[in-house]
Design a protein around this motif. Structure first.
Motif, PDB file in Angstrom:
ATOM      1  N   PHE A  79      81.526  -2.507  72.747  1.00 21.37           N
ATOM      2  CA  PHE A  79      81.668  -3.110  74.058  1.00 21.37           C
ATOM      3  C   PHE A  79      80.287  -3.349  74.623  1.00 21.37           C
ATOM      4  CE2 PHE A  79      82.359  -2.842  78.652  1.00 21.37           C
ATOM      5  CZ  PHE A  79      83.441  -3.673  78.806  1.00 21.37           C
ATOM      6  N   GLY A  80      80.034  -4.538  75.119  1.00 20.36           N
ATOM      7  CA  GLY A  80      78.730  -4.826  75.697  1.00 20.36           C
ATOM      8  C   GLY A  80      78.490  -6.315  75.707  1.00 20.36           C
ATOM      9  N   ARG A  81      77.497  -6.738  76.468  1.00 21.08           N
ATOM     10  CA  ARG A  81      77.269  -8.182  76.616  1.00 21.08           C
ATOM     11  C   ARG A  81      76.774  -8.799  75.315  1.00 21.08           C
ATOM     12  NH1 ARG A  81      75.568  -7.306  82.283  1.00 21.08           N
ATOM     13  NH2 ARG A  81      77.438  -7.891  83.437  1.00 21.08           N
ATOM     14  N   ASP A 137      79.552  -9.454  73.261  1.00 28.24           N
ATOM     15  CA  ASP A 137      80.245 -10.613  73.814  1.00 28.24           C
ATOM     16  C   ASP A 137      79.638 -11.912  73.312  1.00 28.24           C
ATOM     17  OD1 ASP A 137      82.262  -9.617  75.246  1.00 28.24           O
ATOM     18  OD2 ASP A 137      81.606 -10.412  77.177  1.00 28.24           O
ATOM     19  N   THR A 146      76.741 -16.523  78.786  1.00 34.48           N
ATOM     20  CA  THR A 146      76.962 -15.137  79.200  1.00 34.48           C
ATOM     21  C   THR A 146      75.952 -14.716  80.260  1.00 34.48           C
ATOM     22  OG1 THR A 146      77.710 -14.719  76.957  1.00 34.48           O
ATOM     23  CG2 THR A 146      77.316 -12.806  78.320  1.00 34.48           C
ATOM     24  N   ALA A 156      76.574 -13.284  83.916  1.00 33.58           N
ATOM     25  CA  ALA A 156      76.043 -11.978  84.303  1.00 33.58           C
ATOM     26  C   ALA A 156      75.248 -12.089  85.594  1.00 33.58           C
ATOM     27  CB  ALA A 156      75.171 -11.412  83.192  1.00 33.58           C
ATOM     28  N   GLU A 204      87.270 -14.529  79.337  1.00 37.28           N
ATOM     29  CA  GLU A 204      85.814 -14.425  79.347  1.00 37.28           C
ATOM     30  C   GLU A 204      85.320 -13.981  80.728  1.00 37.28           C
ATOM     31  OE1 GLU A 204      84.105 -17.915  77.725  1.00 37.28           O
ATOM     32  OE2 GLU A 204      82.044 -17.180  77.910  1.00 37.28           O
ATOM     33  N   GLU A 256      83.619 -10.329  81.996  1.00 32.63           N
ATOM     34  CA  GLU A 256      82.341 -10.222  82.705  1.00 32.63           C
ATOM     35  C   GLU A 256      82.498  -9.391  83.979  1.00 32.63           C
ATOM     36  OE1 GLU A 256      78.787 -10.129  82.764  1.00 32.63           O
ATOM     37  OE2 GLU A 256      79.661 -11.259  81.102  1.00 32.63           O
ATOM     38  N   LYS A 300      82.521  -5.764  83.239  1.00 39.15           N
ATOM     39  CA  LYS A 300      81.210  -5.198  82.925  1.00 39.15           C
ATOM     40  C   LYS A 300      80.400  -4.997  84.194  1.00 39.15           C
ATOM     41  CE  LYS A 300      80.887  -6.898  78.285  1.00 39.15           C
ATOM     42  NZ  LYS A 300      82.009  -7.870  78.338  1.00 39.15           N
ATOM     43  N   LYS A 301      80.599  -5.900  85.160  1.00 42.90           N
ATOM     44  CA  LYS A 301      79.799  -5.863  86.377  1.00 42.90           C
ATOM     45  C   LYS A 301      80.296  -4.797  87.347  1.00 42.90           C
ATOM     46  CE  LYS A 301      78.611 -10.309  87.271  1.00 42.90           C
ATOM     47  NZ  LYS A 301      78.669 -11.532  88.076  1.00 42.90           N
TER      48      LYS A 301
END
Lengths: 355, 341
Positions: free
Chosen positions: A51-53, A56, A304, A308, B225, B229, B232-233
Motif C-alpha cells: 500500500f502506498g503512492r 499506486d 498521482t 496528492a 483512483e 487517494e 491515503k490523505k
C-alpha cells in the motif's frame, strides 16, 4: 566529472531524470505542508498487500505501460501511431466479459465459460484487431493514422454491440485476479513486468529488434537487404493489438465489468505520449523500450502527484500539459545542442581540453 | 493481372452491398412515411417524435423502454423513435426530420444543455410543442412547452436528510463526522444539483466536516483512483458521498484495498445516487449503505403531459419525477425483483 558526463550522455538519462523531477515535486510539497517529506515513497503492508503512492503509480500505470510496449514497436517500424489501442482495449474487455457472463446477461455471478477461455479470447480479439490494422498498413500501404482510425471509431461500438448495450458485470472472484492482487503485489504490476521482460528478451535475443529499427529507418533499403519489411510492420501491429488486449483484460478485471464507453478512453494518447516522453522519435527508426515504459510511469506519476497535491480533477489536465511541455522541452534536440555548445564554449574559454 | 481483377471484383461487390443496403434504407423510410400518414388518417393517432441520446447506460435503456411502452398505439400514440448515438448533430437532424414529417409533438432528451436555440425556434415556427425530458436545455423559456426530469437538488437534500437521521439513530449526531465527496463530471447537471442539494444540509450541521470533493467523472475506475487517494490523505473518513453508482463501486473497491471496511457494519458509510440494480446487489452484499433513486421511467409522465396538451390543457413548465431512496434496512431482494433497471 567524467562520470557525470558518462551518466548524462546515456540515452535513458533524460527520461529517468524527468520522472525523478516529477517525484521531487512531492517531496517539496510534503516538506512545505509539514508532512513527512517522503510520504510519497513510503510503502507499507496493509491488509496483507502493499500500500502506498509509489505502488499506486506502478499499479495504475500498468495499462499504459503495456500499451506503450506495442506503441513503441509500431512507431519505430512504421513511423506512425496506432490510435486504435484504447478502443481495442474496450473491445477486448467487452468480448471477454461477454463470453464469461453469456450474451445479453448484464450481471453474472457465475462464469459461463472457463476463465481461461474468456481471457484468451479477449486477448485474441486484440490480436485480431492488430492484424486488421497491420494488414491495412503493411500490405495496403494505408497511412497508419488513417488505418487505425477505422478501429478507433468502430471497436468501441462493436464492443457495445457484443454487450447488448449493457455494462456487463462479472462478479466472480477468479476474474478479479487480473486487476487484484497476486500474493501481496497488485497483479497488474506483475502482468506489466512480464510483458516488458518477454518483449525486451525477444527483441534482444533475436534479431527482431534490429529488423524493426532497420525497417523504420529505411523500409526500401531493408527490403533490398533481404528483410520482409511488410511482414515486420504487420507483426508490430499485431503485437500492439496483443498489448491492447492484455491491457483491456486488466482494465476490465479492475472494475470487474466491461464498461465499453469508458474503458481505455483516450489511453491511446497517453500511450503515444509515453513513447515521446521516453525520448523516442515519432518519426520511426531507433527506439528504446525502456524509455517508453519509463514514460508511461512518468505520466501516471504526474497524475498521482496532482491528486496528492490536491489539484482538482477538472483542472489537472492543465498542469499535466505544462509538465509535459517542460519534459518534452528538456529532451528537445535544439535545446540539448544549445547546452552542449555553451559548455563547449566555456571549456575552450577556460583553455582546457574539450573532453 | 488476375489479382487486379480480383481487387476490382471485391470493390464492386462491396459497392453493390453498400448500394443495396442504402437502397433498402431509402425504401424503408419511404414505406414508413407512407404507412405513417395512412395510419394517422385512419386511426387519428397522436404522432410523437422522440429523440433519445443513445444507449450508453442501463439507466438510459430503462428510460427508452419506459417511453416506448407508454407511447403505444393502444394508448393513442404513433411513436417515431430516433436514437442519436451520443451525438448532438444527430439529435438536431432528428428534430428537423420530425418537423418535416409534421409530427404533433416532439420529445427531446438533450445530450447537452446548449446549442438548441435554432432548431427549437424552427419547431416553434412550425407550431409543434416540444417536451424536454431528462437533462435541461439552456434556451429561452418560450421555445419549449415544458421540461420533465429528475430533481437533482432534492436528491442531494434527501441524501443529507437520510445521513442526519442515520447518524442520530447510531447516536453519533454530536460527533465530528468527516466526509468526502466523489463528484460527477464537473458541469453535468446531476453533479451540480446533487452537490448543491447536499451542501444545503451540510450547512445545517456544524459537526459535519467536508474534507474534500473531487471529480470521479462518473466512472468506476476513476472513482476508485480518487477514493484511494482520499484514503491515503485522510486517516479517518466516516462517510463517502458518491454522485453515481459506478463511482460508489469504485470507492468500495478502494476502501477494501486500503484494508478498511464499508457499508452498514463497516467503518465508512457509502452513499450513492441513481440506484441501478447493481447498486441493490451491492447493498444486499453490505457494501453500500443507501442509494438515492434517480427515476428513469419518464414514459408515464410524458404520456400524461401529452394527453393534457392534446385535450387543449396547459401544463406546468417544470415537472419533477417522483423519487425515493433505498437503504439496507429495507427488503431489498424483493424490491430488486420489481425494478426495471
Amino acid at each position: 566529472m567524467s562520470n557525470i558526463k558518462k551518466l548524462t550522455s546515456k540515452r535513458l538519462f533524460l527520461p529517468v531524470f524527468c520522472m525523478l523531477l516529477v517525484m521531487m515535486v512531492n517531496i517539496l510539497f510534503d516538506l512545505f505542508s509539514g508532512n513527512f517529506p517522503f510520504s510519497f515513497f513510503t510503502i507499507s503492508v496493509r491488509n496483507g498487500v502493499l500500500f502506498g503512492r509509489l505502488i499506486d503509480v506502478l499499479n495504475r500505470g500498468s495499462e499504459i505501460a503495456i500499451l506503450a510496449i506495442g506503441m513503441t514497436l509500431v512507431v519505430s517500424s512504421s513511423a506512425g501511431t496506432d490510435i486504435s489501442v484504447g478502443s481495442v482495449m474496450s473491445l477486448s474487455a467487452a468480448f471477454c466479459c461477454m463470453l464469461l457472463a453469456g450474451y445479453g446477461v448484464s450481471s453474472a455471478n457465475e462464469l459461463a465459460v472457463p476463465l481461461i477461455v474468456g481471457v484468451l479470447a479477449g486477448i485474441l480479439m486484440g490480436c485480431f484487431c492488430g492484424a486488421i490494422n497491420g494488414a491495412l498498413v503493411a500490405y495496403l500501404n494505408v497511412q497508419p493514422m488513417v488505418a487505425t482510425l477505422i478501429l478507433y471509431s468502430a471497436a468501441r461500438a462493436v464492443g457495445l454491440l457484443l454487450c447488448n448495450n449493457l455494462i456487463v458485470y462479472v462478479r466472480d472472484d477468479s476474474f478479479k485476479f487480473f486487476g487484484g492482487f497476486c500474493g501481496f503485489i497488485p497483479t497488474p504490476i506483475v502482468i506489466a513486468a512480464i510483458c516488458i521482460v518477454v518483449v525486451s528478451l525477444v527483441l534482444k535475443k533475436t534479431a527482431l529488434g534490429l529488423y524493426v529499427q532497420s525497417v523504420g529507418i529505411n523500409k526500401k533499403a531493408s527490403r533490398i537487404a533481404g528483410l520482409n519489411s511488410a511482414r515486420i510492420i504487420f507483426l508490430c501491429y499485431v503485437v500492439s493489438g496483443l498489448c491492447a488486449g492484455i491491457a483491456g483484460i486488466v482494465a476490465a478485471s479492475r472494475i470487474s465489468s466491461a464498461d465499453s464507453n469508458n474503458i481505455g478512453l483516450s489511453y491511446e494518447l497517453d500511450a503515444i505520449l509515453s513513447v515521446a516522453l521516453g525520448g523516442n522519435s515519432l518519426g520511426g527508426g531507433k527506439f528504446s523500450l525502456a524509455g517508453s515504459v519509463i514514460g508511461a510511469y512518468t505520466i501516471q506519476a504526474i497524475t498521482t502527484t496532482l491528486f496528492a497535491i490536491g489539484v482538482s480533477t477538472d483542472q489537472a489536465p492543465v498542469y499535466k500539459a505544462i509538465i509535459v511541455i517542460i519534459i518534452v522541452a528538456i529532451q528537445a534536440t535544439p535545446l540539448k545542442d544549445y547546452f552542449r555548445q555553451r559548455s563547449a564554449k566555456k571549456a575552450t574559454l577556460k583553455g582546457g581540453a574539450v573532453r | 493481372m488476375g489479382r487486379r481483377i480480383l481487387l476490382c471484383g471485391l470493390t464492386l461487390f462491396f459497392l453493390c452491398a453498400a448500394g443495396c443496403s442504402a437502397g433498402k434504407k431509402a425504401g424503408d423510410s419511404g414505406n414508413s412515411d407512407r404507412e405513417q400518414s395512412e395510419l394517422e388518417a385512419s386511426e387519428n393517432l397522436i404522432v410523437v417524435g422522440v429523440s433519445q441520446i443513445g444507449a450508453e447506460s442501463d439507466w438510459r435503456n430503462a428510460c427508452t423502454k419506459s417511453i416506448k411502452t407508454s407511447l403505444t398505439r393502444e394508448n393513442g400514440f404513433y411513436l417515431i423513435f430516433d436514437d442519436a448515438q451520443q451525438k448532438q448533430e444527430n439529435q438536431i437532424k432528428a428534430v428537423r426530420n420530425f418537423i418535416l414529417q409534421e409530427v404533433d409533438y416532439i420529445v427531446l432528451c438533450p445530450i447537452v444543455e446548449t446549442g438548441w436555440d435554432a432548431v427549437l425556434q424552427e419547431a416553434r415556427d412550425a407550431g409543434i410543442p416540444v417536451v424536454v425530458a431528462d437533462r435541461q436545455v439552456d434556451v429561452d423559456e418560450d421555445l419549449y412547452t415544458c421540461w420533465v426530469g429528475a430533481d437533482f437538488r432534492k436528491e442531494g437534500e434527501t441524501a443529507g436528510g437520510w445521513l442526519a437521521e442515520e447518524l442520530e439513530r447510531q447516536g453519533r449526531e454530536d460527533e465530528e463526522i468527516r466526509l468526502v465527496t466523489l463528484q460527477g463530471t464537473v458541469g453535468a447537471s446531476a453533479q451540480i444539483g446533487r452537490t448543491e442539494g447536499f451542501a444545503r444540509v451540510l450547512k445545517e450541521h456544524e459537526n459535519w466536516k467536508m474534507l474534500e470533493m473531487a471529480s470521479g467523472d462518473f466512472t468506476q475506475a476513476k472513482g476508485e483512483e480518487v477514493m484511494g487517494e482520499f484514503l491515503k490523505k485522510y486517516d479517518d473518513i466516516d462517510v463517502v458521498i458518491c454522485e453515481n453508482d459506478n463511482m460508489a463501486f469504485g470507492a468500495v473497491d478502494a476502501i477494501k484495498a486500503a484494508g478498511k471496511t464499508c457499508g452498514p457494519s463497516g467503518e465508512i458509510m457509502v452513499l450513492s445516487f441513481d440506484a441501478v440494480s447493481a447498486a441493490f446487489e451491492a447493498m444486499i452484499d453490505g457494501d453500500i449503505n443507501a442509494a438515492f433513486e434517480c427515476n428513469p421511467l419518464l414514459g408515464p409522465k410524458i404520456r400524461e403531459i401529452l394527453d393534457i396538451l392534446s385535450s387543449g390543457g396547459t401544463v406546468d413548465k417544470i415537472q419533477y419525477m417522483e423519487e425515493t431512496y433505498f437503504d439496507t434496512s429495507m427488503d431489498l431482494e424483493n424490491i430488486l425483483k420489481t425494478r426495471m433497471y
